[in-house]
Write an enzyme that holds these catalytic residues in place. Structure first.
Site, mmCIF file in Angstrom:
data_model
loop_
_atom_site.group_PDB
_atom_site.id
_atom_site.type_symbol
_atom_site.label_atom_id
_atom_site.label_comp_id
_atom_site.label_asym_id
_atom_site.label_seq_id
_atom_site.Cartn_x
_atom_site.Cartn_y
_atom_site.Cartn_z
ATOM 1 C CG ASP A 67 8.852 9.161 -5.236
ATOM 2 O OD1 ASP A 67 8.841 9.427 -6.451
ATOM 3 O OD2 ASP A 67 8.771 8.002 -4.803
ATOM 4 C CG ASN A 136 11.697 -2.017 0.301
ATOM 5 O OD1 ASN A 136 10.800 -1.569 -0.408
ATOM 6 N ND2 ASN A 136 12.627 -1.246 0.854
ATOM 7 C CG HIS A 138 9.647 1.343 -1.755
ATOM 8 N ND1 HIS A 138 11.007 1.538 -1.788
ATOM 9 C CD2 HIS A 138 9.268 1.338 -3.060
ATOM 10 C CE1 HIS A 138 11.415 1.662 -3.027
ATOM 11 N NE2 HIS A 138 10.378 1.536 -3.826
ATOM 12 C CD GLU A 143 12.650 2.646 1.248
ATOM 13 O OE1 GLU A 143 11.958 1.677 0.874
ATOM 14 O OE2 GLU A 143 13.739 2.946 0.718
HETATM 15 P P1 PGA Z 1 10.685 0.286 -10.535
HETATM 16 O O1 PGA Z 1 10.509 0.913 -9.085
HETATM 17 O O2 PGA Z 1 9.456 0.622 -11.315
HETATM 18 O O3 PGA Z 1 11.920 0.942 -11.095
HETATM 19 O O4 PGA Z 1 10.852 -1.205 -10.336
HETATM 20 C C1 PGA Z 1 9.296 0.760 -8.428
HETATM 21 C C2 PGA Z 1 9.381 1.405 -7.060
HETATM 22 O O5 PGA Z 1 10.469 1.388 -6.454
HETATM 23 O O6 PGA Z 1 8.363 1.918 -6.595
#
Ligand code: PGA
Length: 242
Positions: A67, A136, A138, A143
């Protein structure tokens, strides 16, 4: 599903890096799906060390990032292109033309998504997809929603995701509202998925994702359907599995 829990981050990072470099050693033309965020940084550091020791080369490897934020200049400190340059691409011999990231500044975002899917199709199947996990549920920036999209698409980031990522920006207002993300269909098509989860704050969501109902309310729960899922967790994130 193969769940591995580590009592130190050093061991987790070495294992994650070992799985990725092992794949590239046996298949130099591997197609890797890469992730950003706080979680994989230690793994990238270990991959760079292996490269510096001369035990792995990336000349023939192709990568696709999950992404990118919409509207951040490429050289902005928090763009995912810049993140990948800083943590991996500047330190290894992966040709830049083989390192793909969706262009969050494309004038036509829909056309950029279609172009990214075309590149993915031309590359064939992703051999290994590295994933972090959002609080959450994702994966990439897919999302929780009543329906999920299979291919690359533009997404409005949820408030909780923007808050979680605000730690990388000077203020919440600077966190972009939209991103381009690979879809869950592309992620699930990878031959192998390497999910990495760290921290007590992810213990409940990783347990729910991997043992709860499969639902679009928790996109990571779809990973339960994948035939070759490897999960690396620190002992804090893995607490509910013990
Ligand atoms: P993070 O993010 O590694 O910064 O915790 C993970 C994600 O949002 O996929």
């Amino acid at each position: 599903m193969n769940l591995l829990t580590f009592d130190t981050h050093a061991k987790l990072h070495e294992s994650g890096a070992g799985i990725i470099t092992g794949l590239v050693q046996t298949n130099p033309r591997a197609v890797l799906g890469l992730a950003t965020g706080g979680t994989p940084i230690g793994i990238y550091e270990e991959i760079v060390k292996s490269y510096q020791r001369g035990v792995v080369r990336f000349r023939d490897t192709t990568t696709f990032n999950l992404d990118e934020y919409v509207g951040l200049p490429e050289d902005h400190a928090e763009s995912y292109r810049n993140y990948m340059n800083m943590h991996l691409f500047n330190h290894v011999d992966l040709p830049r033309a083989q390192a793909h990231i969706p262009d969050g500044n494309a004038a036509d975002a829909q056309a950029e998504c279609a172009h990214y899917d075309k590149l993915l199709e031309q590359a064939g199947q992703i051999d290994l997809q590295l994933l972090g996990l959002g609080h959450n549920g994702h994966i990439g920036f897919n999302e929780p929603d009543h329906a999920l999209i299979s291919g690359t698409h533009i997404v409005e980031l949820r408030e909780e995701t923007r808050k979680a990522n605000a730690r990388f920006f000077d203020s919440m207002e600077q966190v972009p509202s939209h991103a381009l993300t690979m879809g869950v269909g592309t992620i699930l098509k990878a031959k192998m998925i390497l999910l990495v989860v760290k921290g007590e704050d992810k213990a409940e969501i990783v347990h729910r994702a991997l043992t709860g109902p499969i639902t679009t309310d928790c996109p990571a729960s779809l990973l339960q359907t994948h035939p070759h899922l490897v999960v690396l967790m620190d002992s804090e994130a893995g607490r509910l599995f013990q």
